[in-house]
Motif scaffolding. Sequence first.
Motif: not given
Length: 108
Positions: A1-26
């Motif tokens: 979760m982001k509390t401030k505005r940010d800009r992310r490159a596609p590689a960073k978005i993919a990295e964050d999505l992979a990390r999110g899969k460990t946080i969420l079951r579904s």
Amino acid sequence: MKTKRDRRAPAKIAEDLARGKTILRSEHYEIVNAAASGDAVALQVEWTGVLGVPIGALGPGDQMTTFSGIFPRFREEQIAEQINCDCFEDFLAPKEPGPGQSEVPAQK
């Protein structure tokens, strides 16, 4: 979760999505409403996720919910930018007891 505005490159978005899969079951998204004008779209979305790890007062298996406004802008049939405005249900405060549940755990 982001509390401030940010800009992310596609590689960073993919990295964050992979990390999110460990946080969420579904997770599940429901588009409640949508509107478009030119290259801009406005979406009202309800998101729910079942946690795989504890976050705040929620434990693994608990559901987290947010209501979002998502505003992508398209250029050449691709998303050029996107703004998300998320309003999470309170997950830091202890849950209120449901019907028939006591606020104080039973003593053994």
